[in-house]
Scaffold this motif. Structure first.
Motif, short mmCIF file in Angstrom:
data_model
loop_
_atom_site.label_atom_id
_atom_site.label_comp_id
_atom_site.label_asym_id
_atom_site.label_seq_id
_atom_site.Cartn_x
_atom_site.Cartn_y
_atom_site.Cartn_z
N VAL A 14 81.78 72.28 147.70
CA VAL A 14 80.60 71.99 148.51
C VAL A 14 79.84 73.28 148.83
O VAL A 14 78.60 73.33 148.74
CB VAL A 14 81.02 71.27 149.81
CG1 VAL A 14 79.82 71.10 150.73
CG2 VAL A 14 81.63 69.92 149.49
N LEU A 15 80.58 74.34 149.17
CA LEU A 15 79.92 75.61 149.45
C LEU A 15 79.28 76.18 148.20
O LEU A 15 78.17 76.75 148.25
CB LEU A 15 80.93 76.60 150.04
CG LEU A 15 80.40 77.92 150.54
CD1 LEU A 15 79.34 77.70 151.62
CD2 LEU A 15 81.53 78.78 151.09
N ALA A 16 79.94 76.03 147.07
CA ALA A 16 79.35 76.50 145.81
C ALA A 16 78.08 75.72 145.48
O ALA A 16 77.10 76.30 144.99
CB ALA A 16 80.37 76.37 144.68
N GLY A 39 81.31 70.89 131.07
CA GLY A 39 80.92 69.97 132.14
C GLY A 39 79.59 69.29 131.83
O GLY A 39 79.43 68.08 132.08
N ALA A 40 78.65 70.03 131.29
CA ALA A 40 77.38 69.44 130.89
C ALA A 40 77.55 68.45 129.75
O ALA A 40 76.84 67.43 129.68
CB ALA A 40 76.39 70.54 130.50
N VAL A 62 78.45 81.35 138.55
CA VAL A 62 79.55 82.31 138.62
C VAL A 62 79.56 83.02 139.97
O VAL A 62 80.62 83.19 140.61
CB VAL A 62 79.43 83.32 137.47
CG1 VAL A 62 80.40 84.49 137.68
CG2 VAL A 62 79.71 82.65 136.14
N LEU A 63 78.39 83.44 140.43
CA LEU A 63 78.30 84.12 141.72
C LEU A 63 78.74 83.20 142.86
O LEU A 63 79.47 83.62 143.77
CB LEU A 63 76.87 84.61 141.95
CG LEU A 63 76.60 85.40 143.24
CD1 LEU A 63 77.46 86.65 143.27
CD2 LEU A 63 75.12 85.75 143.35
N SER A 66 85.70 73.88 138.83
CA SER A 66 84.49 74.09 139.64
C SER A 66 83.28 74.34 138.75
O SER A 66 82.19 73.78 138.99
CB SER A 66 84.70 75.27 140.60
OG SER A 66 85.76 75.01 141.50
N ALA A 67 83.44 75.16 137.72
CA ALA A 67 82.34 75.42 136.80
C ALA A 67 81.94 74.15 136.06
O ALA A 67 80.73 73.88 135.86
CB ALA A 67 82.73 76.51 135.81
#
Length: 322
Positions: free
Chosen positions: A169-171, A273-274, A186-187, A254-255
């Motif tokens: 959620v934060l990402a 993921g895409a 990535v950041l 996550s990525a």
């Protein structure tokens, strides 16, 4: 009666006349035998432990080396262009079609070629997040644990603020603010990944900051910075490496989640993921478009988890034997 007993004793051979000595010798020989057996058991147990550790390390080594090999030689291994497709002749072909081992997607692009080139993006994300997040967590955790007092309180409260939010959620919030893209993803993942490393480094620092060799180095004139870099950090690195290796699977997920939502790598980049996001429309009729990249994510995540277990066995032999 006594004469019969003497005759029996005389008939007994000389090597069998001292039962008391033999009874005394038996415990000694038995003890030696038991010691020898226990030593052999220890050797066998050590061999079994080493065999288990070796077997545990073989799997991650094979999986991660294969991923590294595929990423390095993607241009050579990929049979087709991962970006350009053939809409007229190769759209949504099933796995096993001649020339398309894993089938094609809705744009006529070879899925195998996209998976091979997508491994580069996966390694890029994992390595970059590890390079950014691990040093930040190491510095924050060791400074907090060594300094103590208000420094420790402030740094740990900041860490708690980051830990209070779910990582994904934060990402998502950070990527939404920075804009979609693989670099921003990535950041965002790196910013949300350092707090567990800080907690681990702080715990390790608290256990060694009052050690005798730290006090001896301090008496010799070593300052706080020298103590942290030369004495505290080397003892925290092994635990940190194991934790980073175990977290690599979560970084990949996550990525992939950000890519699935359209906030990670942008089309036409072959991000796994895409690719799942593109294939969800055809999941019922053309299952391989989404299932194949999902299986790739599963296999690579499992390989990194096994890598973490193998590193834990190598860097913590005592824990492995237990």
């Amino acid at each position: 009666m006594s004469r019969a007993i003497r005759e029996v004793r005389q008939s007994v051979p000389m090597n069998c006349r001292s039962p008391s000595r033999r009874r005394q010798a038996r415990p000694i020989s038995a003890g030696r035998t038991e010691a020898r057996a226990s030593g052999e058991d220890q050797v066998v147990d050590a061999a079994m432990v080493d065999g288990v550790a070796t077997d545990t390390r073989k799997l991650p080594d094979a999986g991660d080396r294969a991923l590294l090999f595929v990423a390095l030689f993607a241009n050579v291994l990929a049979p087709h262009n991962p970006v350009q497709g053939d809409l007229r002749n190769a759209r949504l072909l099933p796995p096993g079609t001649e020339g398309y081992l894993l089938g094609t997607d809705d744009q006529g692009r070879d899925i195998l070629s996209r998976l091979i080139h997508g491994s580069r993006l996966t390694l890029f994300v994992v390595l970059l997040v590890a390079i950014i997040a691990a040093p930040i967590g190491l510095i924050v955790g060791t400074v907090s644990g060594y300094a103590g007092g208000w420094v420790d309180a402030v740094l740990m409260r900041i860490t708690d603020i980051f830990l209070a939010f779910p990582k994904l959620v934060l990402a998502l919030a950070l990527v939404a603010a920075l804009g979609p893209g693989i670099e921003n993803a990535v950041l965002a993942i790196a910013v949300t990944s350092w707090p567990p490393y800080a907690r681990l480094a702080r715990a390790e620092t608290l256990t060694i900051r009052h050690a005798d060799y730290i006090a001896a180095a301090r008496l010799q004139g070593a300052g706080p910075l020298r103590l942290l870099i030369g004495h505290v950090w080397p003892l925290c690195v092994s635990s940190l490496i194991v934790r980073v290796a175990l977290d690599m699977a979560g970084i990949i997920l996550s990525a992939a989640g950000l890519g699935f939502l359209g906030l990670g790598a942008q089309p036409p980049m072959p991000e796994w993921g895409a690719m799942i996001s593109d294939g969800r429309t055809y999941i019922l009729d053309f299952w391989w478009v989404a299932a194949v990249p999902g299986m790739a994510i599963f296999i690579v995540s499992l390989a990194f988890n096994l890598l973490g277990d193998g590193l834990r066995d190598v860097l913590d032999p005592k824990g492995a034997k237990e």
